[in-house]
Design a protein around this motif. Sequence first.
Motif, PDB file in Angstrom:
ATOM      1  N   VAL A 131       0.974  -1.163  -0.095  1.00  0.00           N
ATOM      2  CA  VAL A 131      -0.114   0.187   0.067  1.00  0.00           C
ATOM      3  C   VAL A 131       1.009   1.095   0.036  1.00  0.00           C
ATOM      4  O   VAL A 131       1.627   1.343   0.851  1.00  0.00           O
ATOM      5  N   LEU A 135      -2.830   3.808   5.383  1.00  0.00           N
ATOM      6  CA  LEU A 135      -3.693   2.736   5.231  1.00  0.00           C
ATOM      7  C   LEU A 135      -4.537   2.832   6.668  1.00  0.00           C
ATOM      8  O   LEU A 135      -3.953   2.785   7.456  1.00  0.00           O
ATOM      9  N   THR A 136      -5.772   2.907   6.425  1.00  0.00           N
ATOM     10  CA  THR A 136      -6.943   3.102   7.698  1.00  0.00           C
ATOM     11  C   THR A 136      -7.650   1.751   7.484  1.00  0.00           C
ATOM     12  O   THR A 136      -8.284   1.456   6.824  1.00  0.00           O
ATOM     13  N   ALA A 137      -7.814   1.353   8.722  1.00  0.00           N
ATOM     14  CA  ALA A 137      -8.443  -0.034   9.151  1.00  0.00           C
ATOM     15  C   ALA A 137      -9.511   0.385  10.226  1.00  0.00           C
ATOM     16  O   ALA A 137      -9.001   0.834  11.424  1.00  0.00           O
ATOM     17  N   THR A 138     -10.662  -0.203  10.377  1.00  0.00           N
ATOM     18  CA  THR A 138     -11.590  -0.187  11.511  1.00  0.00           C
ATOM     19  C   THR A 138     -11.123  -1.257  12.610  1.00  0.00           C
ATOM     20  O   THR A 138     -11.813  -1.427  13.376  1.00  0.00           O
ATOM     21  N   HIS A 139     -10.747  -2.336  11.772  1.00  0.00           N
ATOM     22  CA  HIS A 139     -10.644  -3.633  12.448  1.00  0.00           C
ATOM     23  C   HIS A 139      -9.316  -4.504  11.882  1.00  0.00           C
ATOM     24  O   HIS A 139      -9.178  -4.399  10.712  1.00  0.00           O
ATOM     25  N   PHE A 140      -8.525  -5.118  12.526  1.00  0.00           N
ATOM     26  CA  PHE A 140      -7.549  -6.111  12.129  1.00  0.00           C
ATOM     27  C   PHE A 140      -7.748  -7.467  12.596  1.00  0.00           C
ATOM     28  O   PHE A 140      -7.932  -7.806  13.804  1.00  0.00           O
ATOM     29  N   SER A 141      -7.747  -8.460  11.843  1.00  0.00           N
ATOM     30  CA  SER A 141      -7.980  -9.873  12.079  1.00  0.00           C
ATOM     31  C   SER A 141      -6.762 -10.760  11.218  1.00  0.00           C
ATOM     32  O   SER A 141      -6.502 -10.597   9.989  1.00  0.00           O
TER      33      SER A 141
END
Length: 175
Positions: A131, A135-141
């Motif tokens: 990327v 990089l923006t995420a609301t959750h990481f799994s």
Amino acid sequence: NLSSVDGNFSGNVTIGGTLTYEDVTNIDSVGLVTARDGIFIPDSKEAKFGNTAASPDLKIYSDGTHQNIVGSAGNFTIKNTTMNATYLSGAYLNLTNAANTQTFLTANANSTRLFHGGTPKLTTTNTGAVVTGILTATHFSGSSEVGIQSGGVQIGAGITQLNFIGLGNTFAVNG
């Protein structure tokens, strides 16, 4: 019954059954046309649909080098109305604007690139994805280990470490 070698008609001709013909230059059909062995259109000749022949809404043609489907009215939609997949197939896939000056997506067997403003922002590789930008995420799994490094800050699973660049000092917190 009419049987003839040649015929000239000055008005309209109506045929209620099947018309079989060869070597015809122009056909104006009001009803359904059935081509039993397919349709052949030579290079640089166009199949035109909608509006008028001079300004069609859609045309399909081969220029001898490239195959083209060109729409000029409203949205251009490719739709599969069943639950089956829809495929676009080729060694390379490029999505660009109408002038072919702005790229949105390129794909081949080795990489896919997603663009924003002409700049690649997400590129797939053989090991994952790269990327470019934020990089923006609301959750990481996923994996139990996450590593983030930017400038003098490094965050990893279980240990937070601050490196003071140029000072030679390291401060670590376990937990």
